[in-house]
Design a protein around this motif. Structure first.
Motif, mmCIF file in Angstrom:
data_model
loop_
_atom_site.group_PDB
_atom_site.id
_atom_site.type_symbol
_atom_site.label_atom_id
_atom_site.label_comp_id
_atom_site.label_asym_id
_atom_site.label_seq_id
_atom_site.Cartn_x
_atom_site.Cartn_y
_atom_site.Cartn_z
ATOM 1 N N LEU A 144 -1.779 9.069 -6.713
ATOM 2 C CA LEU A 144 -0.844 9.554 -8.000
ATOM 3 C C LEU A 144 0.440 8.720 -8.115
ATOM 4 O O LEU A 144 0.414 8.680 -9.135
ATOM 5 N N THR A 145 0.373 8.334 -7.187
ATOM 6 C CA THR A 145 2.394 7.224 -7.787
ATOM 7 C C THR A 145 2.410 6.021 -7.423
ATOM 8 O O THR A 145 2.614 5.646 -8.122
ATOM 9 N N GLY A 146 1.474 5.193 -6.374
ATOM 10 C CA GLY A 146 0.895 3.964 -6.758
ATOM 11 C C GLY A 146 2.015 3.827 -5.672
ATOM 12 O O GLY A 146 1.684 2.482 -4.964
ATOM 13 N N LEU A 147 2.740 4.598 -4.809
ATOM 14 C CA LEU A 147 3.081 4.158 -3.447
ATOM 15 C C LEU A 147 2.598 3.708 -2.011
ATOM 16 O O LEU A 147 1.577 4.678 -2.499
ATOM 17 N N PRO A 148 2.927 3.262 -1.271
ATOM 18 C CA PRO A 148 2.526 3.490 0.390
ATOM 19 C C PRO A 148 2.413 5.398 0.759
ATOM 20 O O PRO A 148 3.279 5.441 0.315
ATOM 21 N N ASN A 149 1.107 4.975 1.449
ATOM 22 C CA ASN A 149 1.060 6.057 2.024
ATOM 23 C C ASN A 149 2.244 6.416 3.285
ATOM 24 O O ASN A 149 1.794 5.511 3.882
ATOM 25 N N ARG A 150 1.571 7.763 3.888
ATOM 26 C CA ARG A 150 2.075 7.823 5.551
ATOM 27 C C ARG A 150 1.556 6.504 6.402
ATOM 28 O O ARG A 150 1.848 6.952 7.062
ATOM 29 N N THR A 151 0.202 6.253 5.892
ATOM 30 C CA THR A 151 -0.397 5.758 6.974
ATOM 31 C C THR A 151 0.287 4.248 7.043
ATOM 32 O O THR A 151 0.532 4.168 8.050
ATOM 33 N N LEU A 152 0.014 3.597 5.617
ATOM 34 C CA LEU A 152 1.019 2.540 5.731
ATOM 35 C C LEU A 152 2.043 2.497 6.077
ATOM 36 O O LEU A 152 2.960 1.262 6.878
ATOM 37 N N PHE A 153 3.160 3.533 5.609
ATOM 38 C CA PHE A 153 3.953 3.599 5.913
ATOM 39 C C PHE A 153 4.735 3.490 7.780
ATOM 40 O O PHE A 153 5.390 2.827 8.147
ATOM 41 N N PHE A 154 3.332 4.923 8.316
ATOM 42 C CA PHE A 154 3.751 4.576 9.793
ATOM 43 C C PHE A 154 3.396 3.280 10.145
ATOM 44 O O PHE A 154 3.766 2.985 11.274
ATOM 45 N N GLU A 155 3.028 2.695 10.141
ATOM 46 C CA GLU A 155 2.457 0.670 10.073
ATOM 47 C C GLU A 155 3.506 0.042 10.087
ATOM 48 O O GLU A 155 3.890 -0.232 10.992
ATOM 49 N N ARG A 156 4.157 0.007 9.239
ATOM 50 C CA ARG A 156 5.370 -0.697 9.028
ATOM 51 C C ARG A 156 6.767 -0.215 10.114
ATOM 52 O O ARG A 156 7.301 -0.946 10.534
ATOM 53 N N LEU A 157 6.581 0.882 10.122
ATOM 54 C CA LEU A 157 7.730 1.722 11.189
ATOM 55 C C LEU A 157 7.795 1.067 12.292
ATOM 56 O O LEU A 157 8.247 0.568 13.006
ATOM 57 N N GLU A 158 6.049 1.073 12.349
ATOM 58 C CA GLU A 158 5.969 1.245 14.557
ATOM 59 C C GLU A 158 5.971 -0.288 14.578
ATOM 60 O O GLU A 158 6.143 -0.587 15.315
ATOM 61 N N ALA A 159 5.574 -1.147 13.123
ATOM 62 C CA ALA A 159 5.851 -2.818 13.244
ATOM 63 C C ALA A 159 7.650 -2.912 13.884
ATOM 64 O O ALA A 159 7.261 -3.734 14.710
ATOM 65 N N ALA A 160 8.157 -2.550 12.815
ATOM 66 C CA ALA A 160 9.559 -2.538 13.494
ATOM 67 C C ALA A 160 10.128 -2.143 14.383
ATOM 68 O O ALA A 160 11.080 -3.087 14.767
ATOM 69 N N LEU A 161 9.643 -0.726 15.126
ATOM 70 C CA LEU A 161 10.625 0.102 16.160
ATOM 71 C C LEU A 161 9.599 -1.062 17.088
ATOM 72 O O LEU A 161 10.755 -1.899 18.274
ATOM 73 N N ASP A 162 8.308 -1.895 17.161
ATOM 74 C CA ASP A 162 8.165 -2.913 18.044
ATOM 75 C C ASP A 162 9.129 -3.881 17.986
ATOM 76 O O ASP A 162 8.930 -4.799 19.416
ATOM 77 N N ALA A 163 8.915 -4.406 17.081
ATOM 78 C CA ALA A 163 9.568 -5.918 16.546
ATOM 79 C C ALA A 163 11.184 -5.266 17.940
ATOM 80 O O ALA A 163 11.957 -6.709 17.530
ATOM 81 N N GLY A 164 11.410 -4.526 17.413
ATOM 82 C CA GLY A 164 13.022 -4.475 18.184
ATOM 83 C C GLY A 164 13.993 -4.230 16.373
ATOM 84 O O GLY A 164 15.181 -4.399 17.437
ATOM 85 N N ARG A 165 13.988 -4.211 15.886
ATOM 86 C CA ARG A 165 14.805 -3.575 14.384
ATOM 87 C C ARG A 165 15.717 -3.104 14.254
ATOM 88 O O ARG A 165 14.844 -1.842 14.919
ATOM 89 N N ARG A 166 16.574 -3.360 13.931
ATOM 90 C CA ARG A 166 17.366 -1.831 13.664
ATOM 91 C C ARG A 166 16.233 -1.542 12.383
ATOM 92 O O ARG A 166 16.049 -1.510 11.277
ATOM 93 N N VAL A 167 16.026 -0.115 12.666
ATOM 94 C CA VAL A 167 15.765 0.694 11.439
ATOM 95 C C VAL A 167 16.446 2.001 11.275
ATOM 96 O O VAL A 167 17.255 2.986 12.430
ATOM 97 N N GLY A 168 16.589 1.904 9.858
ATOM 98 C CA GLY A 168 16.545 3.347 9.038
ATOM 99 C C GLY A 168 15.656 4.321 8.865
ATOM 100 O O GLY A 168 15.168 3.436 7.865
ATOM 101 N N VAL A 169 15.102 5.756 8.738
ATOM 102 C CA VAL A 169 14.788 6.375 7.837
ATOM 103 C C VAL A 169 15.526 7.593 6.876
ATOM 104 O O VAL A 169 16.651 8.524 7.519
ATOM 105 N N CYS A 170 15.499 7.820 5.614
ATOM 106 C CA CYS A 170 15.890 8.428 4.761
ATOM 107 C C CYS A 170 14.587 9.779 4.488
ATOM 108 O O CYS A 170 13.849 8.531 3.505
ATOM 109 N N TYR A 171 14.832 10.721 4.743
ATOM 110 C CA TYR A 171 13.560 11.688 4.735
ATOM 111 C C TYR A 171 13.932 12.385 3.381
ATOM 112 O O TYR A 171 14.475 12.942 3.626
#
Length: 707
Positions: A266-293
């Motif tokens: 509907l919106t063309g935005l990344p979905n929850r699958t892609l979001f979790f891929e990016r989130l897990e990659a950022a966490l694995d890399a030890g980067r500072r991460v913030g989430v706005c739900y």
């Protein structure tokens, strides 16, 4: 044919059979050798001819009696028999047989050699023909193959390319031939470089890879590349053969399918699958991460009033704004941002990097959502609630949310806080509040099992007549006592039980237990008149079977209805209408007393009480402590105005026919003032705390309070 020939033939047959393989069946062998035995006997006779014996020798070879043992046995059998006829002629006949055997064997050997020689010449000719045909076929296949083929020397020089390869890359053969194949391998492609070098050194034979290559027109083609090593006779690397298949269309299809699988249609935005891929990659890399739900507050109203098509347009507009103003290209808040649609009207923004500012991003997102969306004639305004969590926030007890699932659970919880606190706002994660929410959830999960296991107990706080401080009733108070654990107070589990609906079976159990216990006290002290008061939640009153439940419990326990008081909070009772109110009236009709608990904390509407089936008011603690002696326990420290209001309240309650109970009586000064004001009963630690059932009977014997 004579008997001598038959006997000699039989002996001959037996001898050659004993020597090994015989090329004739037994009957045929016997007949043939009897016939040849007669010929040999004739050859040894006076009128015999040696040619007959030579013919027998040739026959032996032609019939494949070529085993040396067979010839030896033949001579051994025939020699004595022929010598008996005539030694000289017999020897001549045997010599003729041997000569014929030798000549025939020699001729056969020569013929076989000639056949071998002829075959060898024919094989060489065929091999030459095959090689020529093979080279011709290879040339045709190489030139006309549908896949691209290139041959390079072990040094890397490209020496052969076919038409398909040239067309695939959009180049002429002269642009490719005699160039180093390393020119077509990117220095950034370490894997392909390693494979090629391993083949050139002879360390690897085959490889299959998927690789992009530049086309002459500047575009990129995706290929399936198969590399094979060809060695020289001495085993040294000689050629590297590359077979290249154009895989661009398949790659584009896979890319398209992956995009569809990872983006919201509907919106063309990344979905929850892609979001979790990016989130897990950022966490694995030890980067500072913030989430706005983020959750849109008012979209359901839009869908219900204007239709889902308009609601979808709102979602698309909000998604586009978030992506362009907050996402990768938005530049809001330092660090990288990814905006994704989770589900329905929920969006999430991932902010990562050392300079990430998720709170600033959330505030900007609120402004983006608040801007009106125009859909046809409609100007639609929606708001959002946002929960903000950073990886460094506490969630594990040591100041850090560890995994993606932990982070998202915390973000979801924080989002709910924003909604509970009024919506259209940003809430930041609070570790203590989160732990309390988790504990509350765990408590709700344990409640059903605890009720089934009998972990709840009922204690009783005395209700005391203020005029003489005598015990007139008790309030049943439920407590949770896990085996081997600390007691859990009602302030912790009662709200959870109300939310989950377990308050209904729990309240039913408390009512039954209190009535049964009161009946036991009455049986032990027949002359004592007590009433028992039990708290009832609004959800219990709304149950269709509340009247039947109370009636059944009274009948089973034997406790009279007039000695039972049900307490509802002021807020619950004032909001009771329809069938619940009818249920309270039915209970009052059978004699059950109804009391308003914690009166003074809510509506305090005495006029409304005239329409309710109420018999008693229980004045809330804050309602009593405010007018009573703010600076001490002396009467001259009290607020006279508040005392006058309290006195008027008690007087009005009595006018309506209601008894009044003071819930919190802590001091003697309070007791005396309440007596003067006309309050009927009281409860509090001045008299006694909640006690187990066994402690109630001794209280019946005298006044309660400090000695």
């Amino acid at each position: 044919m004579g008997e001598e020939a038959r006997a000699l033939g039989a002996a001959w047959a037996a001898a050659v059979q004993a020597a090994g393989f015989v090329p004739l069946p037994r009957p045929a062998l016997h007949a043939a050798l009897v016939d040849r035995a007669e010929r040999m006997l004739h050859a040894a006779s006076a009128d015999g001819d040696p040619a007959t014996a030579r013919a027998v020798g040739r026959w032996l070879v032609d019939t494949h009696f070529t085993n040396p043992a067979a010839l030896e046995r033949t001579i051994g059998v025939l020699g004595p028999a022929l010598a008996r006829i005539d030694p000289d002629r017999g020897a001549t006949a045997l010599a003729a047989l041997a000569a014929g055997y030798s000549a025939a064997l020699q001729e056969r050997t020569r013929a076989e050699q000639e056949r071998i020689t002829t075959a060898a010449f024919a094989a060489r000719a065929a091999a030459e023909q095959a090689r020529w045909a093979s080279e011709a076929r290879f040339g045709v296949l190489f030139a006309d193959a549908a896949i691209g083929i290139a041959i390079a020397t072990a040094d890397g020089e490209i020496v052969e390319v076919n038409r398909a390869l040239c067309e695939m890359f959009g180049r002429a053969p002269g642009d490719i031939l005699h160039r180093d194949m390393h020119e077509y391998v990117s220095e950034d492609d370490g894997e392909l470089l390693q494979v090629v070098r391993a083949m050139q050194s002879g360390e690897r034979e085959h490889a299959r890879l998927e690789r992009p290559f530049p086309h002459a027109d500047g575009t990129t083609i995706w290929t399936e590349l198969v590399l094979s090593l060809v060695r020289a006779p001495d085993g040294a690397p000689r050629f590297v053969v590359a077979m290249v298949a154009d895989d661009t269309e398949r790659h584009r299809l896979e890319t398209s399918l992956r995009h569809q699988a990872l983006h919201d249609p509907l919106t063309g935005l990344p979905n929850r699958t892609l979001f979790f891929e990016r989130l897990e990659a950022a966490l694995d890399a030890g980067r500072r991460v913030g989430v706005c739900y983020l959750d849109l507050d008012d979209l359901k109203a839009v869908n219900d009033t204007l239709g889902h098509e308009v609601g979808d347009q709102v979602l698309q507009a909000v998604a586009h704004r978030l992506a362009t103003e907050i996402g990768e290209d938005g530049g809001v808040g330092a660090g990288r941002s990814l905006v994704a649609r989770m589900a329905g009207d929920e969006f999430v923004v991932l902010v990562e990097g050392p300079e990430a500012e998720p709170l600033r991003v959330a505030e900007r997102a609120l402004d983006v959502v608040r801007r009106p969306v125009v859909s046809g004639p409609h100007r639609i305004v929606v708001s959002a609630s946002i929960g903000v969590v950073e990886r460094a926030d506490s969630g594990s007890g040591k100041g850090e949310l560890v995994g993606a699932a932990d982070l998202m659970r915390a973000a979801d919880t924080t989002l709910q806080w924003a909604k509970q606190d009024g919506r259209n706002r940003v809430a930041e994660f609070d570790a203590e509040r989160h732990r309390a929410a988790v504990a509350r959830f765990e408590l709700s999960a344990r409640l059903p099992e605890a009720l089934d296991a009998g972990e709840f107990v009922v204690e009783y706080q005395p209700l005391v007549r203020l005029s003489d401080q005598r015990l007139v009733g008790v309030e049943a108070l439920v407590r949770w006592q896990p085996p081997g654990g600390d007691r859990i107070g009602p302030d912790a589990f009662i709200p959870v039980a109300e939310e989950t609906g377990l308050i209904v079976p729990l309240g039913r159990w408390v009512l039954g237990e209190a009535c049964r216990q009161a009946a036991r006290w009455r049986d032990e002290n027949p002359d004592t008149q007590l009433f028992v008061s039990v708290n009832v939640a609004a959800r219990q009153v709304r149950e269709p079977g509340i009247v039947a439940d109370v009636t059944r419990i009274l009948a089973e326990s034997g406790w009279p209805a007039h000695a039972l008081q049900l307490e509802l909070t002021e807020g619950d009772l004032m909001g009771t209408t329809g069938e619940p109110l009818d249920a309270l009236r039915d209970l009052a009709a059978i004699g059950v007393r109804i009391a308003i608990d914690d009166f003074g904390t809510g509506y305090s509407n005495l006029a409304y009480l005239r329409t309710l089936p109420v018999h008693a008011l229980k004045l809330a603690g804050p309602f009593l402590t405010r007018p009573f002696c703010t600076g001490g326990d002396q009467e001259d420290d009290c607020d006279e105005t508040d005392l006058e209001v309290l006195e008027l309240l008690i007087e009005l309650a009595h006018t309506l026919g209601l008894s009044v109970t003071a819930e919190v009586v802590e001091t003697e000064a309070q007791l005396e003032r309440l007596r003067k004001l006309g309050c009927d009963t009281g409860q509090g630690w001045y008299f006694a705390p909640p006690v187990p059932p066994s402690a109630v009977p001794p209280m019946l014997r005298g006044p309660l309070g400090p000695a």
